[in-house]
Motif scaffolding. Structure first.
Motif, short mmCIF file in Angstrom:
data_model
loop_
_atom_site.label_atom_id
_atom_site.label_comp_id
_atom_site.label_asym_id
_atom_site.label_seq_id
_atom_site.Cartn_x
_atom_site.Cartn_y
_atom_site.Cartn_z
N SER A 178 7.70 -7.57 -5.66
CA SER A 178 7.27 -6.35 -4.97
C SER A 178 6.12 -6.67 -4.04
O SER A 178 5.33 -7.58 -4.30
CB SER A 178 6.81 -5.30 -5.98
N ASP A 179 6.03 -5.89 -2.99
CA ASP A 179 4.89 -5.99 -2.08
C ASP A 179 4.80 -4.69 -1.30
O ASP A 179 5.76 -3.91 -1.24
CB ASP A 179 5.06 -7.16 -1.12
N SER A 180 3.63 -4.44 -0.71
CA SER A 180 3.46 -3.26 0.12
C SER A 180 2.42 -3.54 1.19
O SER A 180 1.56 -4.40 1.02
CB SER A 180 3.04 -2.04 -0.71
N VAL A 181 2.55 -2.80 2.29
CA VAL A 181 1.61 -2.90 3.40
C VAL A 181 1.26 -1.49 3.84
O VAL A 181 2.15 -0.64 3.99
CB VAL A 181 2.20 -3.71 4.58
N THR A 182 -0.02 -1.23 4.07
CA THR A 182 -0.49 0.06 4.59
C THR A 182 -1.20 -0.19 5.90
O THR A 182 -2.09 -1.02 5.99
CB THR A 182 -1.46 0.72 3.59
N LEU A 183 -0.78 0.55 6.93
CA LEU A 183 -1.41 0.45 8.25
C LEU A 183 -1.79 1.83 8.75
O LEU A 183 -1.11 2.82 8.45
CB LEU A 183 -0.44 -0.20 9.26
N ASP A 184 -2.87 1.90 9.53
CA ASP A 184 -3.27 3.16 10.18
C ASP A 184 -2.34 3.44 11.34
O ASP A 184 -1.95 2.53 12.07
CB ASP A 184 -4.70 3.06 10.69
N ARG A 185 -2.03 4.70 11.54
CA ARG A 185 -1.16 5.09 12.64
C ARG A 185 -1.92 5.12 13.95
O ARG A 185 -3.10 5.39 14.00
CB ARG A 185 -0.58 6.49 12.40
N GLU A 186 -1.20 4.86 15.02
CA GLU A 186 -1.74 4.98 16.37
C GLU A 186 -1.42 6.40 16.84
O GLU A 186 -0.29 6.71 17.15
CB GLU A 186 -1.08 3.96 17.29
#
Length: 120
Positions: A105-113
């Motif tokens: 398992s893995d996850s990535v969180t990014l801020d929206r533009e």
């Protein structure tokens, strides 16, 4: 007679560990690319899922669970998280021995533009 079984054992162990490492790395890439596809204005959950699934398909990952948070991406969404779970039993090229019933398992969180927050 003693060497051949050990040779096969090491060959198949190396093969299984290589496939597991490849799956682990492709999950990281698929999470990032999916999240990256979701941060641009106008992105949808379907587009995020499709982008992540395309990366997984390249590596031959047939069974996976892609979770996008929030499930509906709107203009007010501030962050996008893509999490992927891949069971190794269904994605191994040989019968798993070392990774039997394991899930990567893995996850990535990014801020929206967001266009309303951009300063020109």
């Amino acid at each position: 007679a003693l060497v051949v079984p050990m040779l096969f054992f090491f060959f198949f162990a190396q093969f299984e560990f290589s496939r597991a490492n490849m799956i682990r790395n492709v999950i990281k890439t698929a999470c990032y690319e999916g999240a990256r596809a979701g941060v641009v204005p106008g992105a949808t959950s379907d587009h995020i899922r499709e982008t992540a699934q395309n990366i997984l398909n390249i590596a031959g990952v047939t069974t996976s669970e892609i979770t996008i948070t929030p499930s509906v991406v709107t203009n007010e969404t501030t962050v996008v998280t893509v999490a992927i779970d891949v069971p190794l039993n269904e994605n191994s090229w040989i019968a798993p021995k070392f990774f039997l019933d394991k899930t990567f398992s893995d996850s990535v969180t990014l801020d929206r533009e967001r266009m309303d927050l951009m300063v020109f």
